[in-house]
Design an enzyme around this catalytic site. Structure first.
Site, PDB file in Angstrom:
ATOM      1  N   MET A  46       0.841  -1.206   0.000  1.00 40.36           N
ATOM      2  CA  MET A  46       0.000   0.000   0.000  1.00 40.36           C
ATOM      3  C   MET A  46       0.873   1.252   0.000  1.00 40.36           C
ATOM      4  SD  MET A  46      -3.416  -0.927   2.079  1.00 40.36           S
ATOM      5  CE  MET A  46      -2.816  -0.695   3.732  1.00 40.36           C
ATOM      6  N   HIS A  53       9.315  -3.421   3.366  1.00 40.14           N
ATOM      7  CA  HIS A  53       8.865  -3.627   1.980  1.00 40.14           C
ATOM      8  C   HIS A  53      10.064  -3.928   1.074  1.00 40.14           C
ATOM      9  CE1 HIS A  53       5.602  -0.698   3.385  1.00 40.14           C
ATOM     10  NE2 HIS A  53       4.892  -1.738   2.985  1.00 40.14           N
TER      11      HIS A  53
HETATM   12  P1  AMP Z   1       1.500  -2.944   3.474  1.00 43.78           P
HETATM   13  O1  AMP Z   1       2.056  -1.897   2.569  1.00 43.78           O
HETATM   14  O2  AMP Z   1       1.512  -2.562   4.902  1.00 43.78           O
HETATM   15  O3  AMP Z   1       0.187  -3.503   2.985  1.00 43.78           O
HETATM   16  O4  AMP Z   1       2.521  -4.167   3.388  1.00 43.78           O
HETATM   17  C1  AMP Z   1       2.875  -4.744   2.164  1.00 43.78           C
HETATM   18  C2  AMP Z   1       3.637  -6.013   2.417  1.00 43.78           C
HETATM   19  O5  AMP Z   1       4.799  -5.721   3.180  1.00 43.78           O
HETATM   20  C3  AMP Z   1       2.827  -7.041   3.217  1.00 43.78           C
HETATM   21  O6  AMP Z   1       3.098  -8.337   2.698  1.00 43.78           O
HETATM   22  C4  AMP Z   1       3.381  -6.874   4.608  1.00 43.78           C
HETATM   23  O7  AMP Z   1       3.263  -8.042   5.404  1.00 43.78           O
HETATM   24  C5  AMP Z   1       4.833  -6.573   4.309  1.00 43.78           C
HETATM   25  N1  AMP Z   1       5.465  -5.893   5.441  1.00 43.78           N
HETATM   26  C6  AMP Z   1       5.073  -4.728   6.015  1.00 43.78           C
HETATM   27  N2  AMP Z   1       5.867  -4.458   7.077  1.00 43.78           N
HETATM   28  C7  AMP Z   1       6.755  -5.479   7.182  1.00 43.78           C
HETATM   29  C8  AMP Z   1       7.817  -5.781   8.074  1.00 43.78           C
HETATM   30  N3  AMP Z   1       8.136  -5.005   9.086  1.00 43.78           N
HETATM   31  N4  AMP Z   1       8.521  -6.926   7.871  1.00 43.78           N
HETATM   32  C9  AMP Z   1       8.197  -7.748   6.842  1.00 43.78           C
HETATM   33  N5  AMP Z   1       7.207  -7.517   5.969  1.00 43.78           N
HETATM   34  C10 AMP Z   1       6.491  -6.398   6.129  1.00 43.78           C
END
Ligand code: AMP
Length: 297
Positions: A46, A53
């Site tokens: 997102m 990320h």
């Molecule tokens: P988001 O932008 O928050 O929807 O996250 C996108 C992807 O990044 C998802 O698969 C999350 O699980 C992963 N993600 C976000 N924060 C972390 C983190 N601290 N460690 C590992 N993966 C992450």
């Protein structure tokens, strides 16, 4: 236009990252890459990117020939009182970060492109969507599963990388892929943390300096429970009590849930045998943060 990027002392030829907004264009690019037998990795996000990320991006790059990152703040996974409109966004910065990583395509569709007014179809991964975050966020995982299925159909990746920080989301996606015979390999990436243990999250930007200090209680409580488990504590009651009492030491942290559950079904368990998921969600004034730890022998 071609260019060179320097990795240590060796210049490497690269094609600049393309930003694609149209579904047809994205689909055509993927079809052309597939025809040339290139493997495509997709990293759905997102945006408002951070090192967590970027680790997923590097993972995808190591496993495939091409990497597509999607940035789409998905309105269907936010509840009516949640932070869809205020969710942090900085596309220019995200573009710079992704270019540095050598990403091939940034897919950045509009809400109207992803959800035309006439759409009527959703994906519901039934039981896995109910506990933990699903209990407090009804409809959240339906929104997640539906948009991820759409992204898979549009980008046609061979594999997709998801973070274990959103452990329940990862299980929901794995189940959907198995149940619907989707031809996408799903890889989970370990949680990426700040030096003090706080899991990286775009929503950490909501924390005040004081809350940022307090937020370390999430990872600290999970680590403490893991230490107790390693010393022989297997009772769910004892481990949950321990985590709660650690979190309760922080007056700024309001516990939403602390749960011990089966690593695949996510059903509550009372005793850890070989493995269990310890998962929690905590609300600070504006930021709802989640974290988890798999206890494993
Ligand atoms: P988001 O932008 O928050 O929807 O996250 C996108 C992807 O990044 C998802 O698969 C999350 O699980 C992963 N993600 C976000 N924060 C972390 C983190 N601290 N460690 C590992 N993966 C992450």
């Amino acid at each position: 236009m071609l260019g060179f990027r320097h990795y240590s002392n060796t210049p490497v030829l690269f094609l600049p990252m393309q930003i694609v907004e149209q579904i047809v264009e994205m689909h055509d690019w993927s079809e052309a890459e597939r025809r040339q037998s290139r493997r495509i990795a997709l990293i759905p996000t997102m945006g408002f990117l951070h090192e967590g990320h970027l680790c997923l991006v590097r993972d995808g790059k190591a496993r495939c020939d091409r990497v597509v990152v999607s940035i789409f703040v998905n309105p269907r996974q936010f509840g009516p009182k949640e932070d869809f409109t205020t969710y942090p966004r900085d596309l220019a910065r995200d573009v710079r970060l992704l270019e540095k990583e050598g990403v091939d395509i940034l897919f950045h569709p509009s809400v109207e492109a992803i959800y035309p007014a006439r759409a009527q179809t959703h994906i519901e991964v039934e039981n896995l969507s109910l506990p933990l975050c699903g209990a407090a966020r009804p409809g959240h995982f339906r929104g997640v599963a539906t948009v991820v299925a759409k992204l898979f159909n549009i980008v046609r990746p061979h594999m997709a990388v998801f973070g274990e920080k959103d452990y329940q989301q990862l299980q929901v996606i794995r189940r959907m892929v198995r149940d619907l015979n989707m031809e996408v390999e799903i890889a989970g990436h370990p949680i990426v943390r700040e030096a003090d243990g706080l899991a990286l999250s775009s929503r950490n930007a909501y924390l005040t300096p004081q809350e940022r200090g307090a937020a370390v209680c999430l990872s600290r409580s999970l680590c403490k429970a893991d230490r107790w488990f390693r010393r022989g504590e297997t009772s769910g009651r004892a481990l949950l009590c321990l985590v709660r009492s650690e979190l309760e030491k922080e007056p700024l942290a309001k516990i939403e849930y602390v749960k011990l559950c089966h690593v695949e079904t996510l059903e509550d368990i009372e005793k850890v045998d070989d493995a269990a998921l310890l998962a929690l969600a905590v609300q600070f004034s504006k930021a709802r943060l989640i974290d988890n730890r798999v206890l494993r022998r």
